[in-house]
Scaffold this active site. Sequence first.
Site, PDB file in Angstrom:
ATOM      1  N   TYR A   1      -3.018   8.550  13.931  1.00  0.00           N
ATOM      2  CA  TYR A   1      -1.840   9.400  13.748  1.00  0.00           C
ATOM      3  C   TYR A   1      -0.701   8.878  14.602  1.00  0.00           C
ATOM      4  O   TYR A   1      -0.906   8.548  15.774  1.00  0.00           O
ATOM      5  CB  TYR A   1      -2.148  10.849  14.147  1.00  0.00           C
ATOM      6  CG  TYR A   1      -2.006  11.770  12.957  1.00  0.00           C
ATOM      7  CD1 TYR A   1      -0.748  12.000  12.402  1.00  0.00           C
ATOM      8  CD2 TYR A   1      -3.108  12.376  12.379  1.00  0.00           C
ATOM      9  CE1 TYR A   1      -0.611  12.804  11.281  1.00  0.00           C
ATOM     10  CE2 TYR A   1      -2.981  13.186  11.267  1.00  0.00           C
ATOM     11  CZ  TYR A   1      -1.720  13.398  10.719  1.00  0.00           C
ATOM     12  OH  TYR A   1      -1.592  14.185   9.607  1.00  0.00           O
TER      13      TYR A   1
ATOM     14  N   GLU B   1       3.000  10.208  14.368  1.00  0.00           N
ATOM     15  CA  GLU B   1       4.288  10.850  14.050  1.00  0.00           C
ATOM     16  C   GLU B   1       5.363  10.362  15.012  1.00  0.00           C
ATOM     17  O   GLU B   1       5.130  10.239  16.211  1.00  0.00           O
ATOM     18  CB  GLU B   1       4.158  12.371  14.151  1.00  0.00           C
ATOM     19  CG  GLU B   1       3.450  12.975  12.944  1.00  0.00           C
ATOM     20  CD  GLU B   1       3.354  14.494  13.031  1.00  0.00           C
ATOM     21  OE1 GLU B   1       3.735  15.076  14.060  1.00  0.00           O
ATOM     22  OE2 GLU B   1       2.880  15.095  12.054  1.00  0.00           O
TER      23      GLU B   1
ATOM     24  N   ASP C   1      18.959   2.131  -5.691  1.00  0.00           N
ATOM     25  CA  ASP C   1      17.506   2.284  -5.787  1.00  0.00           C
ATOM     26  C   ASP C   1      16.982   1.028  -6.487  1.00  0.00           C
ATOM     27  O   ASP C   1      17.016   0.927  -7.712  1.00  0.00           O
ATOM     28  CB  ASP C   1      17.169   3.548  -6.576  1.00  0.00           C
ATOM     29  CG  ASP C   1      15.663   3.778  -6.675  1.00  0.00           C
ATOM     30  OD1 ASP C   1      14.893   2.867  -6.300  1.00  0.00           O
ATOM     31  OD2 ASP C   1      15.264   4.867  -7.125  1.00  0.00           O
TER      32      ASP C   1
ATOM     33  N   THR D   1      10.780   0.959  -3.554  1.00  0.00           N
ATOM     34  CA  THR D   1       9.333   0.954  -3.399  1.00  0.00           C
ATOM     35  C   THR D   1       8.941  -0.431  -2.893  1.00  0.00           C
ATOM     36  O   THR D   1       9.739  -1.378  -2.948  1.00  0.00           O
ATOM     37  CB  THR D   1       8.615   1.200  -4.742  1.00  0.00           C
ATOM     38  OG1 THR D   1       9.032   0.194  -5.666  1.00  0.00           O
ATOM     39  CG2 THR D   1       8.931   2.576  -5.311  1.00  0.00           C
TER      40      THR D   1
ATOM     41  N   LYS E   1       6.325  -2.956  -6.424  1.00  0.00           N
ATOM     42  CA  LYS E   1       6.654  -3.480  -7.755  1.00  0.00           C
ATOM     43  C   LYS E   1       6.888  -4.993  -7.627  1.00  0.00           C
ATOM     44  O   LYS E   1       5.966  -5.693  -7.241  1.00  0.00           O
ATOM     45  CB  LYS E   1       7.822  -2.678  -8.335  1.00  0.00           C
ATOM     46  CG  LYS E   1       7.414  -1.190  -8.503  1.00  0.00           C
ATOM     47  CD  LYS E   1       8.493  -0.293  -9.053  1.00  0.00           C
ATOM     48  CE  LYS E   1       8.009   1.154  -9.076  1.00  0.00           C
ATOM     49  NZ  LYS E   1       9.063   2.098  -9.473  1.00  0.00           N
TER      50      LYS E   1
ATOM     51  N   ARG F   1       1.371   0.205  -2.233  1.00  0.00           N
ATOM     52  CA  ARG F   1       2.142   1.362  -2.713  1.00  0.00           C
ATOM     53  C   ARG F   1       2.802   2.038  -1.532  1.00  0.00           C
ATOM     54  O   ARG F   1       2.133   2.605  -0.672  1.00  0.00           O
ATOM     55  CB  ARG F   1       1.228   2.351  -3.439  1.00  0.00           C
ATOM     56  CG  ARG F   1       0.415   1.754  -4.562  1.00  0.00           C
ATOM     57  CD  ARG F   1      -0.107   2.814  -5.529  1.00  0.00           C
ATOM     58  NE  ARG F   1       0.946   3.179  -6.438  1.00  0.00           N
ATOM     59  CZ  ARG F   1       1.271   2.460  -7.520  1.00  0.00           C
ATOM     60  NH1 ARG F   1       0.598   1.366  -7.817  1.00  0.00           N
ATOM     61  NH2 ARG F   1       2.247   2.840  -8.303  1.00  0.00           N
TER      62      ARG F   1
HETATM   63  C1  LIG Z   1       9.197   3.423  -9.355  1.00  0.00           C
HETATM   64  C2  LIG Z   1      10.524   4.015  -9.038  1.00  0.00           C
HETATM   65  C3  LIG Z   1      10.666   5.100  -8.174  1.00  0.00           C
HETATM   66  C4  LIG Z   1       9.510   5.953  -7.695  1.00  0.00           C
HETATM   67  O1  LIG Z   1       8.521   5.390  -7.025  1.00  0.00           O
HETATM   68  P1  LIG Z   1       7.106   6.126  -6.869  1.00  0.00           P
HETATM   69  O2  LIG Z   1       6.480   5.287  -5.829  1.00  0.00           O
HETATM   70  O3  LIG Z   1       6.450   6.076  -8.202  1.00  0.00           O
HETATM   71  O4  LIG Z   1       7.361   7.520  -6.398  1.00  0.00           O
HETATM   72  C5  LIG Z   1      11.943   5.517  -7.842  1.00  0.00           C
HETATM   73  N1  LIG Z   1      13.015   4.914  -8.354  1.00  0.00           N
HETATM   74  C6  LIG Z   1      12.920   3.886  -9.210  1.00  0.00           C
HETATM   75  C7  LIG Z   1      14.159   3.244  -9.736  1.00  0.00           C
HETATM   76  C8  LIG Z   1      11.675   3.412  -9.590  1.00  0.00           C
HETATM   77  O5  LIG Z   1      11.594   2.404 -10.467  1.00  0.00           O
END
Ligand SMILES: *Cc1c(COP(=O)(O)O)cnc(C)c1O
Length: 423
Positions: A58, A60, A204, A230, A233, A239
Site C-alpha cells: 500500500y 497512498e 486524450d 492509457t 494500447k 492496463r
Molecule cells: C481506451 C480509451 C479510454 C478509456 O480507457 P479505459 O482504460 O478503457 O478506461 C479513454 N479515452 C480514449 C480516447 C480511449 O481510447
Amino acid sequence: MTASQLQHPALAAADPELAALVGAEERLQAETLRLIPSENYVSAAVLEASGTVLQNKYSEGYPGRRYYEGQQNIDQVETLAVERAKAVFGVDHANVQPYSGSPANLAVYLAFAEPGDTVMGMALPMGGHLTHGWGVSATGKWFRGVQYGVRQDTGLIDFDQVRELALKERPKVIFCGGTALPRTIDFAAFGEIARESGAVLVADVAHIAGLIAGGAHPSPVPHVDVISTTTHKTLRGPRGAMLMSREEHAKALDKAVFPGLQGGPHNQTTAAIAVALREASQPSFRDYAHAVVANAKALAEALLARGFDLVSGGTDNHLILMDLTPKQVPGKIAAKALDRAGIVVNYNTVPYDPRKPFDPSGIRIGTPSLTSRGLRTEHMATVADWIDRAVAAAGTGDEQTLTAIRAEVADLMAAFPAPGLPV
Ligand SMILES: *Cc1c(COP(=O)(O)O)cnc(C)c1O
C-alpha cells in the site's frame, strides 16, 4: 506439462480450472489475428513486472509524501516511471497512478470543473469516448456535455463546428482525441480554439500514445494543457493510465487523482509502466511505431482495392474504420464471422450511422498487435484478402470458407510468435 503450465507452475498446481482458462486464452492470442486497434501484446518483461510482489504494498500518496511506511523501494519504482514518462513525452509533470483511462479522465474533470459545468468532447458515435461527456457516462450525467463531430462529406473533424460550439457554450474543459479516429489530430487547431474560448484543453491520446512516443504522430505537448492516456494500447504497457501536463497544472491533477478519486496506487502496474516506457525510449520502438502506421496504410490501400468503403478514405495512424454498407453485411454479423475465421475485430458505429449502436454499419480494425508480432507491409494484402473473403462468406453464410481462413491465419501466426506468450 504444457508450455502454459511450465510458465505458471504455481497457478497450474493451485487452481487447475483457472490455469486452463489462462492457457486457452494464451492459445487464442497466439493463433488468431488480433485487429482490435486498442489492443496489443506486451513484452515478457512488462508481463513479469506486473506480476511481482509490488502487488502486496500500500502506498497512498506520492514519492516522499506517503501515508504508509516501508516505501524504500516503491518510491523509487514510481519515480522511475514518472521520470521516464517525462522524458518520453517531453512534459514537465506526469502522474502514473490512474487505474485506467476512464478514471484518469474523471480526475481531469475533478481538477478543472464543478458538477453542472459545461464540458465539450467529440460525440461517441462520431468516434469520441464515453468519458468525453457522453450521456450514459458519469461525465455526461454530472456535467453538461456538448458534443462535436466529423463532417459527413469528408469524415474529418469539423473545426468550424468546434469553434462555434466552444465560443457559444464556453466549456470549462475541451477534450480532443477519440477511439475511432483514423486521421492525425490537429492539436494546434484545438489549442487555438481552447485559448479563444478560455477552456482547459485535454488531449486524450489513449489510442495513439505509442505513435507519439515513437515519433509517428505529432505531439500535443506545445498545444494542450493536459495529456491523458492509457498505457495499454499502442504504448504497449500494462492496463493503466497517465496524466501529463506543464508544471502549472501538476498540483491540481495530483490532488484530483489522490485523494480526490483513488486510494492506493497499483504498484505492480506502475512498475510495468516504467518498463514499457523504457522500451518506448529505445530506437526499436520508433521502428515499431512507424511500422504500425505503414502497415495500416498498406492495409487500407489493399482494402480500398477490394471495394471496401473506409471512413475518411483511409488512415494516417494505426486505425481503420470500415463502413460495410456497400458490402450489404451489417457490422456485427461481419465481426462475428471474422471471429470464427480467427480474425478478431470489433463492430463499430460509423459517423451518421443509420443503424443502431448495438447493431451498427461498421467494423474497426488496427495494426498494433500484428506489428508487435513482426508482420510487415508485404503481409497486408493477405490480411485484406482474408477480411474480404470472410465478409463475403458472412453475407452468404459460408461457414466452410470461414473455417478454411481460420487455418490459414493460424499458419501465418505460427511463423510470427507473439511477445509474452509461451511457445
Ligand atoms: C481506451 C480509451 C479510454 C478509456 O480507457 P479505459 O482504460 O478503457 O478506461 C479513454 N479515452 C480514449 C480516447 C480511449 O481510447
